[in-house]
Enzyme design. Structure first.
Site, mmCIF file in Angstrom:
data_model
loop_
_atom_site.group_PDB
_atom_site.id
_atom_site.type_symbol
_atom_site.label_atom_id
_atom_site.label_comp_id
_atom_site.label_asym_id
_atom_site.label_seq_id
_atom_site.Cartn_x
_atom_site.Cartn_y
_atom_site.Cartn_z
ATOM 1 N N ASN A 72 0.836 -1.200 0.000
ATOM 2 C CA ASN A 72 0.000 0.000 0.000
ATOM 3 C C ASN A 72 0.868 1.247 0.000
ATOM 4 O OD1 ASN A 72 0.635 -0.938 2.630
ATOM 5 N ND2 ASN A 72 -0.916 0.385 3.544
ATOM 6 N N GLU B 274 0.402 5.329 0.639
ATOM 7 C CA GLU B 274 -0.532 6.347 1.126
ATOM 8 C C GLU B 274 -0.136 7.739 0.681
ATOM 9 O OE1 GLU B 274 -0.858 5.668 5.363
ATOM 10 O OE2 GLU B 274 -2.047 3.843 5.008
ATOM 11 N N CYS C 61 -4.148 0.658 -2.437
ATOM 12 C CA CYS C 61 -3.931 -0.581 -1.683
ATOM 13 C C CYS C 61 -2.893 -1.476 -2.356
ATOM 14 C CB CYS C 61 -5.228 -1.378 -1.578
ATOM 15 S SG CYS C 61 -6.518 -0.555 -0.655
ATOM 16 N N GLU D 46 -3.059 -4.588 -3.086
ATOM 17 C CA GLU D 46 -3.623 -5.459 -4.128
ATOM 18 C C GLU D 46 -3.620 -4.757 -5.481
ATOM 19 O OE1 GLU D 46 -4.796 -4.775 -1.139
ATOM 20 O OE2 GLU D 46 -6.246 -6.256 -0.426
ATOM 21 N N CYS E 225 -10.335 -4.482 0.251
ATOM 22 C CA CYS E 225 -11.382 -3.468 0.408
ATOM 23 C C CYS E 225 -12.344 -3.534 -0.783
ATOM 24 C CB CYS E 225 -10.759 -2.078 0.508
ATOM 25 S SG CYS E 225 -10.254 -1.398 -1.085
ATOM 26 N N CYS F 278 -10.814 -2.689 -4.230
ATOM 27 C CA CYS F 278 -9.953 -3.770 -4.731
ATOM 28 C C CYS F 278 -10.777 -4.965 -5.198
ATOM 29 C CB CYS F 278 -8.946 -4.192 -3.669
ATOM 30 S SG CYS F 278 -7.663 -2.941 -3.426
#
Ligand code: THU
Length: 162
Positions: free
Chosen positions: A65, A67, A76, A78, A109, A112
């Site tokens: 991830n 940010e 993210c 993924e 999430c 994703c």
């Protein structure tokens, strides 16, 4: 009859060998996701996630991830793995591992899930943590009745008629 038994034994051996192979393959993929997790850029949440995506040919693309100070721009692990693989021309994925350091295994999430549905729907998803727990999940269970390009076709036909 003896031949049949030995053939069955052979099949049994081959099957367990294959599942052991995919088990150890999974373990390698989990290790790759753990390493990716350490590269996580998460100064705001301190929540580190790693992902590893395997192609049908056996290539592995990892992600962590990343940010942003503008929180909503965060991406993210993924999706980073999926974008990396797609941008290298890969389209066919067999396995996706997601690793986080949570007692309850961290699932992808909602965003994703949509991207996994569109680009890696045939991948077996494995959730894992640092305590050695793991669980296999399927995108159909995570995202039932998904929206995708099939629905856009009706709109395209609509504009054709105009
Ligand atoms: N995150 C992931 O990378 N993958 C998930 O499956 C869940 C959430 C990240 C996004 C953000 O950087 C942090 O975890 C906290 O939400």
């Amino acid at each position: 009859d003896q031949w049949k038994n030995s053939r069955e034994a052979g099949q049994c051996f081959a099957l367990s060998w294959r599942s052991e192979l995919s088990e150890s393959g999974n373990q390698l993929l989990i290790e790759a996701a753990k390493v990716a997790r350490l590269r996580s850029v998460a100064p705001f949440s301190n929540f580190r996630v790693g992902a590893a995506l395997q192609t049908a040919a056996g290539k592995v693309f990892t992600g962590c991830n990343v940010e942003s100070a503008s929180y909503g721009l965060t991406v993210c692990a993924e999706r980073v793995a999926i974008w990396k693989a797609l941008s290298e021309g890969e389209r066919d994925f067999t396995d996706l591992v997601v690793v986080a350091d949570t007692e309850a295994l961290t699932p992808p999430c909602g965003t994703c899930r949509q991207i996994i549905w569109e680009f890696a729907k045939h991948a077996t998803i494995v959730l894992a943590n640092l305590r050695g727990q793991r669980e296999e999940v399927h995108i159909l269970d995570l995202l039932p009745r998904a929206f995708d390009a099939r629905f856009l076709k009706d709109a395209a036909r609509e504009t054709d008629r105009r």
